[in-house]
Design a protein around this motif. Structure first.
Motif, short mmCIF file in Angstrom:
data_model
loop_
_atom_site.label_atom_id
_atom_site.label_comp_id
_atom_site.label_asym_id
_atom_site.label_seq_id
_atom_site.Cartn_x
_atom_site.Cartn_y
_atom_site.Cartn_z
N PRO A 34 3.30 -11.77 -8.55
CA PRO A 34 3.24 -10.67 -7.58
C PRO A 34 2.85 -11.11 -6.18
CG PRO A 34 2.12 -10.05 -9.59
CD PRO A 34 2.49 -11.48 -9.74
N LYS A 35 2.04 -12.16 -6.05
CA LYS A 35 1.60 -12.55 -4.72
C LYS A 35 2.50 -13.62 -4.09
CE LYS A 35 -3.13 -11.05 -5.14
NZ LYS A 35 -4.55 -11.32 -5.00
N LYS A 37 5.21 -15.22 -1.87
CA LYS A 37 5.89 -14.79 -0.64
C LYS A 37 7.39 -14.94 -0.79
CE LYS A 37 3.34 -17.03 2.54
NZ LYS A 37 3.07 -17.48 3.91
N GLY A 40 10.09 -11.62 -3.13
CA GLY A 40 10.76 -10.47 -2.55
C GLY A 40 11.95 -10.85 -1.69
N ARG A 41 11.93 -12.08 -1.19
CA ARG A 41 13.00 -12.49 -0.26
C ARG A 41 14.20 -13.07 -0.99
NH1 ARG A 41 8.29 -15.20 3.24
NH2 ARG A 41 8.06 -13.59 4.81
N THR A 67 13.75 -13.60 5.90
CA THR A 67 14.75 -12.56 5.72
C THR A 67 15.52 -12.32 7.02
OG1 THR A 67 13.31 -11.53 4.12
CG2 THR A 67 15.10 -10.18 4.95
N VAL A 70 18.28 -7.19 4.85
CA VAL A 70 18.09 -6.68 3.48
C VAL A 70 18.97 -5.44 3.36
CG1 VAL A 70 16.38 -6.00 1.75
CG2 VAL A 70 15.67 -7.25 3.77
N HIS A 72 18.95 -2.54 1.87
CA HIS A 72 18.19 -1.56 1.10
C HIS A 72 19.04 -0.42 0.58
CE1 HIS A 72 14.17 -2.93 1.37
NE2 HIS A 72 14.11 -2.90 2.69
N ASN B 166 11.72 -3.74 -13.70
CA ASN B 166 11.27 -4.70 -12.68
C ASN B 166 11.86 -4.37 -11.30
OD1 ASN B 166 9.71 -6.33 -14.38
ND2 ASN B 166 11.55 -7.37 -15.12
N PRO B 167 11.13 -4.67 -10.22
CA PRO B 167 11.68 -4.40 -8.88
C PRO B 167 12.66 -5.49 -8.45
CG PRO B 167 9.45 -5.26 -8.70
CD PRO B 167 9.75 -5.17 -10.17
N PRO B 199 0.31 -6.37 -2.95
CA PRO B 199 -0.66 -6.61 -4.01
C PRO B 199 -2.08 -6.39 -3.49
CG PRO B 199 0.50 -8.64 -3.43
CD PRO B 199 1.01 -7.57 -2.53
N VAL B 200 -2.92 -5.81 -4.33
CA VAL B 200 -4.30 -5.55 -3.92
C VAL B 200 -4.99 -6.88 -3.63
CG1 VAL B 200 -6.52 -4.62 -4.69
CG2 VAL B 200 -4.40 -3.44 -5.26
N GLY B 201 -5.68 -6.96 -2.51
CA GLY B 201 -6.39 -8.18 -2.16
C GLY B 201 -5.60 -9.11 -1.27
N ALA B 202 -4.31 -8.80 -1.06
CA ALA B 202 -3.50 -9.69 -0.22
C ALA B 202 -3.68 -9.34 1.26
CB ALA B 202 -2.04 -9.57 -0.61
N HIS B 206 0.27 -12.14 5.52
CA HIS B 206 1.03 -13.05 4.65
C HIS B 206 2.07 -12.33 3.81
CE1 HIS B 206 -1.56 -16.25 5.84
NE2 HIS B 206 -2.64 -15.65 5.37
N ALA B 207 2.21 -11.03 4.01
CA ALA B 207 3.14 -10.27 3.17
C ALA B 207 4.59 -10.60 3.55
CB ALA B 207 2.90 -8.79 3.36
N ASP B 208 5.47 -10.62 2.56
CA ASP B 208 6.88 -10.82 2.90
C ASP B 208 7.46 -9.50 3.37
OD1 ASP B 208 8.90 -9.64 0.73
OD2 ASP B 208 7.08 -10.26 -0.30
N GLU B 209 8.48 -9.60 4.23
CA GLU B 209 8.98 -8.40 4.93
C GLU B 209 9.69 -7.43 3.99
OE1 GLU B 209 9.38 -11.52 6.08
OE2 GLU B 209 11.28 -12.04 5.19
N VAL B 210 10.23 -7.93 2.88
CA VAL B 210 10.93 -7.03 1.95
C VAL B 210 9.92 -6.11 1.27
CG1 VAL B 210 12.47 -6.91 -0.03
CG2 VAL B 210 12.67 -8.80 1.58
N THR B 211 8.84 -6.72 0.76
CA THR B 211 7.81 -5.93 0.09
C THR B 211 7.13 -4.98 1.09
OG1 THR B 211 7.45 -7.82 -1.34
CG2 THR B 211 5.79 -6.10 -1.42
N GLY B 213 8.39 -3.80 3.81
CA GLY B 213 9.36 -2.75 4.15
C GLY B 213 9.35 -1.65 3.10
N ARG B 214 9.29 -2.05 1.83
CA ARG B 214 9.25 -1.05 0.75
C ARG B 214 7.93 -0.29 0.76
NH1 ARG B 214 12.05 -2.57 -4.84
NH2 ARG B 214 13.83 -3.71 -4.03
#
Lengths: 229, 222
Positions: A34-35, A37, A40-41, A67, A70, A72, B166-167, B199-202, B206-211, B213-214
């Motif tokens: 889940p974490k 990077k 998702g890309r 990216t 995307v 969507h 799954n996503p 994700p909790v704690g992130a 550092h997040a990716d743009e796809v996640t 964006g969602r």
């Protein structure tokens, strides 16, 4: 991004098409966590800038991804998603590794952008037009103007995949037949932009699909027949 | 060269996912170094798991017997169904302690290019459960749904289906398919999809743009 498959405990194997390097494959370590990077890309249909470390095999290691686009909205329509996945699958199977594929890449991006802009516009005619244009982009365009055996321009009744185009009644031999509708569709689809791909009925659509699969099998060495055939 | 029984065990371990020849060799030597009863316990556990564990005939989760522990549990809410791709997906949802309904395991996700179509998944069984309730359920409803969320025979029926595929592209395709079918077959049932987000704690940085964006698309009022 063309394809993404689970690998190992938390990794993914990805296939992508690049304008400079053709089809590329890579392993994205930890991409299913889940974490991550990367995760998702690296989903199919996304346009990304990939950073790879060249491996000894065909599979490189993915170390970074940015990216670019995307799609969507494709995910909001089952029909658009299915068409996009089918297109990615065909490119994945037909594009060669380590060969520039600028036209193939551009064609696929055009289709994905089109489906993203108008998910409700997904139809079989668009898919078949994409496939015919793909043959052009791959350097094996179907010859449609005249019989590929004798050069006659009338009474074209069949598609000889081995010879790479349409044939007339006297040269047909065992080549599968194509209706006037199918022939008209192929000519129109190749002459128009993807956004203006004509619609097509079931019967001629099957004939066009068979012609495409025949060319892919004979000239690209790829079996693209549906699995339930 | 090693004795044949050792070679056989190394080969057997090597067939497990994520286990290479070196790890297989190490596991084999570990088994050899342990008392006999440990090896017997391992062998018995392997045989038992294959002999005793099957599919729950209601939700297709793993079960010892005809029904899994969740379908057997009368405290689980029969009006709520969570749809997952594989039995392995049930466990993380259970660990949240947020969900008290029942499950439906599809056995995969739709992927037309891999030859996985609706008929290859437990989709018809899902639509039947939503429409008719669970077979053998004492609280099962039957007949058409009436206004108060029960069936004409008085039992509770499914009111919400949570699609927890799954996503991924295949997971999204499956969720879309389920949503469209249920809207047509059981329009009174609410169909929801798990949220996608950070994700909790992130760190946001550092997040990716796809996640991200969602996460924006699925933002909620506070």
């Amino acid at each position: 991004m063309l394809r993404s498959m689970r690998y190992g405990e938390a990794d993914r194997i990805i296939h992508a098409i690049s304008p400079e390097h053709g089809r590329v494959g890579g392993v994205a370590r930890g991409a299913r966590r889940p974490k991550s990077k990367l995760g998702g890309r690296l989903e199919p249909l996304a346009v990304v800038r990939l950073e790879l470390i060249r491996g000894r095999s065909d599979l490189h290691t993915v170390v970074g991804a940015d990216t670019v686009a995307v799609h969507h909205r494709i995910l909001t329509s089952h029909a658009a998603l299915t068409h996009a996945q089918r297109a990615c699958h065909v490119v994945d199977r037909t594009a060669a590794p380590d060969e520039p594929a600028e036209r193939v890449h551009g064609l696929l991006r055009t289709l994905l952008a089109l489906l993203d802009a108008r998910p409700d516009a997904a139809h079989e005619g668009l898919q078949l037009a994409f496939r015919l244009k793909l043959l052009y982009a791959l350097g094996v365009p179907p010859a449609l103007g005249a019989c590929v055996r004798c050069g006659r321009t009338e009474h074209l009744v069949a598609f000889d995949a081995a010879a790479g185009g349409v044939v007339c009644a006297s040269c047909q031999a065992g080549a599968p037949g194509v209706d006037a509708d199918a022939l008209r569709f192929m000519v129109q689809a190749l002459g128009a932009p993807l956004s203006e791909a004509p619609s097509i009925d079931d019967r001629p659509a099957r004939q066009v699909a068979r012609a495409f699969e025949g060319v892919a099998a004979h000239h690209l060495g790829v079996d693209l027949r549906p699995r339930d055939d | 060269m090693q004795p044949a029984p050792i070679e056989r065990l190394v080969a057997a371990f090597s067939r497990l996912p994520g286990v290479g020849p070196r790890t297989a060799q190490r596991l084999t030597y570990h088994v050899l170094s342990r008392p006999d009863e440990d090896a017997r316990a391992l062998a018995t556990a392997l045989i038992e798991v294959k002999e005793l564990i099957g599919e729950c005939r209601i939700c297709f989760n793993l079960a010892e017997g005809e029904r899994c522990v969740i379908c057997e549990d009368p405290r689980r809410d029969p009006t709520l169904l969570c749809v997952v791709e594989t039995p392995a997906d049930v466990l993380p949802v259970e660990r949240t302690h947020e969900y008290r309904g029942r499950y439906h395991v599809l056995g995969g996700a739709l992927s037309p290019v891999d030859g996985v179509g609706p008929r290859d998944l437990r989709l018809e069984e899902l639509y039947r459960r939503v429409l008719e309730g669970d077979p053998d359920d004492p609280a099962r409803g039957s007949g058409p749904l009436v206004d108060d969320g029960t069936t004409s025979s008085g039992g509770p029926t499914v009111t919400e289906v949570v699609v927890a595929t799954n996503p991924t592209t295949s997971g999204e395709a499956t969720a879309l398919h389920i949503g469209a079918e249920l809207r047509e077959r059981s329009p009174q049932v609410r169909v929801s999809r798990l949220a996608s987000g950070l994700p909790v704690g992130a760190d946001l940085e550092h997040a990716d743009e796809v996640t991200l964006g969602r996460a924006f698309a699925g933002r909620r009022t506070i």
